[in-house]
Design a protein around this motif. Structure first.
Motif, short mmCIF file in Angstrom:
data_model
loop_
_atom_site.label_atom_id
_atom_site.label_comp_id
_atom_site.label_asym_id
_atom_site.label_seq_id
_atom_site.Cartn_x
_atom_site.Cartn_y
_atom_site.Cartn_z
N VAL A 56 -1.04 15.27 38.83
CA VAL A 56 -2.38 15.60 39.32
C VAL A 56 -2.43 17.06 39.77
O VAL A 56 -1.51 17.54 40.43
CB VAL A 56 -2.78 14.69 40.51
CG1 VAL A 56 -4.15 15.11 41.07
CG2 VAL A 56 -2.81 13.23 40.08
N LEU B 265 -8.12 16.75 39.65
CA LEU B 265 -8.99 16.22 40.70
C LEU B 265 -9.60 17.41 41.43
O LEU B 265 -8.89 18.17 42.10
CB LEU B 265 -8.18 15.36 41.68
CG LEU B 265 -8.93 14.80 42.90
CD1 LEU B 265 -10.08 13.91 42.48
CD2 LEU B 265 -7.96 14.04 43.80
N GLY C 22 -11.73 13.41 38.66
CA GLY C 22 -12.42 13.08 39.90
C GLY C 22 -13.00 14.32 40.54
O GLY C 22 -12.71 15.45 40.14
N ALA D 92 -7.58 9.01 46.30
CA ALA D 92 -8.15 9.67 45.12
C ALA D 92 -7.06 10.27 44.25
O ALA D 92 -7.13 10.22 43.01
CB ALA D 92 -9.14 10.75 45.55
N ALA E 51 -6.46 9.21 40.46
CA ALA E 51 -6.47 10.21 39.39
C ALA E 51 -5.19 10.14 38.57
O ALA E 51 -5.21 10.26 37.34
CB ALA E 51 -6.65 11.61 39.98
#
Length: 208
Positions: free
Chosen positions: A52, A81, A102, A116, A120
């Motif tokens: 991420v 993200l 996201g 989150a 992701a």
């Protein structure tokens, strides 16, 4: 818990330091690198291969967060993200179109950020509540039935509570024409009554 490797991209060193300390407190999340700009983020993602990338949108001079997101996602290095203070429709649309998984606002609580990031990493969409609302409004707008100008006029008269005869007089058309338009409006909105038509029109923001 599976480890998630994270790359931070923000042009403010203080913000990066805060995120680094925050993520270090959460088991399973490991920051593998930092970037202060878009070009640096693209290069770091290619080298470090995080799962991420936490990406700010406004990155000062040079490549912005949207272009960096596009390049990273096109190369399939990582999920991106977005983590930003900006929640305008234009920013959200540009980021999502660039491939962001996201879109989170920096005002979110730490636990929301942690969740989150994990979402992701698994390819699941993660959106802040205000962002999700804007996205839904955009989708609803795109899916709104295509009514003619005359049908919108008649909907407006319906919302005022007018009957067919009064609508015909107000729009200088016959009652038969009003009935024909009403039938088409009902079909497009998926309703069977005048009340239902007005309710759907208000919900979908179709009233003139």
């Amino acid at each position: 818990m599976k480890e998630v490797r994270v790359l931070l991209c923000d042009d403010h060193a203080v913000v990066r330091a805060g995120l680094l300390a925050l993520l270090a407190s959460e088991p399973g999340l490991t920051v593998v690198g930092e970037a202060g700009g878009g070009e640096e983020a693209v290069a770091a993602a290619a080298k470090l291969r995080p799962e991420v990338v936490l990406m700010d949108l406004q990155l000062g001079p040079g490549m912005d967060g949207v272009e960096a997101t596009r390049r990273i996602t096109q190369a399939s290095y990582a999920r991106v993200l977005v983590l930003t203070t900006y929640d305008t429709d234009a920013d959200i649309t540009r980021a999502i179109d660039a491939g962001a998984t996201g879109y989170l606002l920096k005002a979110e609580r730490p636990e929301e950020l942690f969740a989150a990031i994990r979402a992701a990493a698994e390819g699941r969409t993660a959106l802040s509540a205000p962002v999700a609302g804007r996205v839904m409004n955009r989708v609803r707008g795109a899916a709104a039935p295509a009514l003619t100008a005359r049908e919108r006029d008649i909907l407006g008269q319906l919302a005022r509570g007018l009957g067919n005869r009064d609508i015909a007089r107000a729009l200088f058309i016959s009652e038969a024409t009003v009935k024909t338009h009403l039938g088409r409006i009902y079909a497009k909105l998926g309703v069977e009554t005048r009340t239902g038509a007005v309710a759907q029109a208000k919900e979908q923001r179709l009233l003139p």
